[in-house]
Design a protein around this motif. Structure first.
Motif, PDB file in Angstrom:
ATOM      1  N   ASP A  37      -6.983   0.150   1.732  1.00  0.00           N
ATOM      2  CA  ASP A  37      -6.918   0.861   0.459  1.00  0.00           C
ATOM      3  C   ASP A  37      -8.212   1.623   0.190  1.00  0.00           C
ATOM      4  O   ASP A  37      -8.188   2.789  -0.228  1.00  0.00           O
ATOM      5  CB  ASP A  37      -6.632  -0.139  -0.661  1.00  0.00           C
ATOM      6  N   THR A  96      -5.961  -5.582   3.502  1.00  0.00           N
ATOM      7  CA  THR A  96      -5.285  -4.596   2.652  1.00  0.00           C
ATOM      8  C   THR A  96      -6.269  -3.866   1.746  1.00  0.00           C
ATOM      9  O   THR A  96      -6.128  -2.658   1.522  1.00  0.00           O
ATOM     10  CB  THR A  96      -4.186  -5.274   1.822  1.00  0.00           C
ATOM     11  N   ARG A 113       0.101   4.945   1.675  1.00  0.00           N
ATOM     12  CA  ARG A 113      -1.030   4.844   2.608  1.00  0.00           C
ATOM     13  C   ARG A 113      -0.836   5.813   3.774  1.00  0.00           C
ATOM     14  O   ARG A 113       0.287   6.215   4.102  1.00  0.00           O
ATOM     15  CB  ARG A 113      -1.142   3.415   3.131  1.00  0.00           C
ATOM     16  N   LEU A 118       0.845  -1.197   0.000  1.00  0.00           N
ATOM     17  CA  LEU A 118       0.000   0.000   0.000  1.00  0.00           C
ATOM     18  C   LEU A 118       0.879   1.244   0.000  1.00  0.00           C
ATOM     19  O   LEU A 118       0.957   1.973   0.998  1.00  0.00           O
ATOM     20  CB  LEU A 118      -0.928  -0.006   1.214  1.00  0.00           C
TER      21      LEU A 118
END
Length: 363
Positions: free
Chosen positions: A255, A251, A169, A166
């Motif tokens: 996201d 995840t 993030r 990610l």
């Protein structure tokens, strides 16, 4: 809305067209809320199939006897009273709840149980000795349309992706605990409130557990700008999901919770650190790359000490211990005497200066 086709073999399938008005009258569960929206616009063209169910399949069932769950949580989280003879739309799923039931998806449409108020049909394998028998239901048929059984994923607004990294993030804090009812959701809600009062934009999610609306609504009430749980990805529960899907849920949720304005994402991991999916997540490098800090909720001092040791062995960056134990000053002092992490009263996390100290320095 177009449906996602789930090809399956139905050797003993029997079909019955279902009256649209019958579907409209049926009480819908929280787990089926996206389907309920679609039915309110168009309830025509559905059938009832007699076939082997899978997790997430929607079933029209009749309430046969009222047991532990006396109310069915509606799509908008109203607690609907149930009566014997009511027809309900719920989803099949597996449940892991040490304080209530362990239950699995049955092999057929034989009578089974409502094992969660959010709308979960399953066969009880074990139950806590203090819990009365589950509410009994009689499946009438799996809901089908366009040649396929209706599954919650057909109507879910989000999909699990294979993303494991990610980049870019925001800061991510995960809340874990010793068990169900250890204070995880309240801890997360107070953190969201404190971080928001500190001027940060916070998104919140629940990555694993059993589908119900109370926790997501708590996160919204606490001030989270964006809130998701695993039901938004089409899963009524996460127990017994294949591990890549569980990891992908975490995840994918982080996201999906990330926007240009998001400063912090806070995610709850349900049940306890010994639960199978949670224990495996803690050993996974993907978890460590996706999560900066962990706040651990415990019910008592011994649970706090044992849980902290599990987290330390897993290489987790522990920010603090909180949860139900902090309701007792004595229990909190006991925990403080045996662990090397701050023990913070749950409601003190609503204090902006306390909440921001949980964030990783320099990120």
């Amino acid at each position: 809305m177009s449906l996602v086709i789930h090809p399956r073999d139905f050797p003993s399938m029997a079909e019955e067209h279902v009256d649209p008005e019958r579907l409209r009258r049926a009480k819908k569960a929280y787990t089926t809320r996206f389907l309920a929206d679609a039915l309110s616009e168009d309830a025509g063209g559905y059938e009832l199939w007699d076939a082997a169910p899978s997790a997430g399949d929607v079933v029209l069932a009749r309430v046969a006897a009222i047991g532990h769950h006396k109310r069915l949580e509606s799509p908008d989280s109203r607690r609907q009273a149930m009566f014997v003879g009511d027809e309900i739309l719920v989803a099949y799923g597996n449940r892991y709840a040490p304080d209530q039931f362990r239950a699995v998806v049955p092999a057929d449409l034989a009578p089974c149980s409502l094992v969660a108020g959010g709308g979960l049909a399953a066969m009880v394998v074990e139950q806590h000795s203090d819990i009365v028998q589950a509410t009994s239901i009689e499946p009438i048929g799996l809901l089908a349309r366009n040649g396929a059984v209706v599954n919650l994923q057909d109507f879910a607004p989000h999909r699990v992706s294979s993303v494991t990294t990610l980049p870019g993030r925001p800061q991510v804090i995960a809340v874990l605990g010793t068990s169900m009812n250890s204070g995880k959701s309240t801890t997360l809600g107070c953190m969201v409130n404190g971080l928001g009062r500190a001027g940060l934009t916070v998104s919140a999610g629940k990555a694993t557990g059993t589908g119900a609306g109370n926790d997501p609504r708590l996160f919204t009430d606490a001030g989270a700008r964006r809130v998701l749980d695993f039901t938004d990805f089409g899963f009524p529960t996460t127990y017994l999901l294949d591990y890549p899907t569980v990891r992908g849920l975490l995840t994918s949720m982080i996201d999906a919770l990330t926007t240009a304005e998001t400063d912090v994402v806070v995610v709850e991991i349900a049940d306890g650190v010994y639960q199978g999916e949670t224990a495996r997540l803690l050993r996974d490098p993907v978890f460590h790359n996706a999560v900066d800090r962990v706040v651990f909720a415990a019910a008592d001092a011994l649970g706090a000490a044992a849980g902290v040791e599990v987290l330390r062995q897993g290489g987790v960056h522990l920010a603090a211990v909180s949860g139900l134990l902090t309701a007792s000053p004595l229990a909190a002092r006991e925990a403080s005497g045996v662990i090397d992490a701050p023990v913070i009263d749950t409601y003190e996390l609503c204090n902006p200066s306390t909440a921001v100290k949980l964030l990783p320095a320099g990120k």
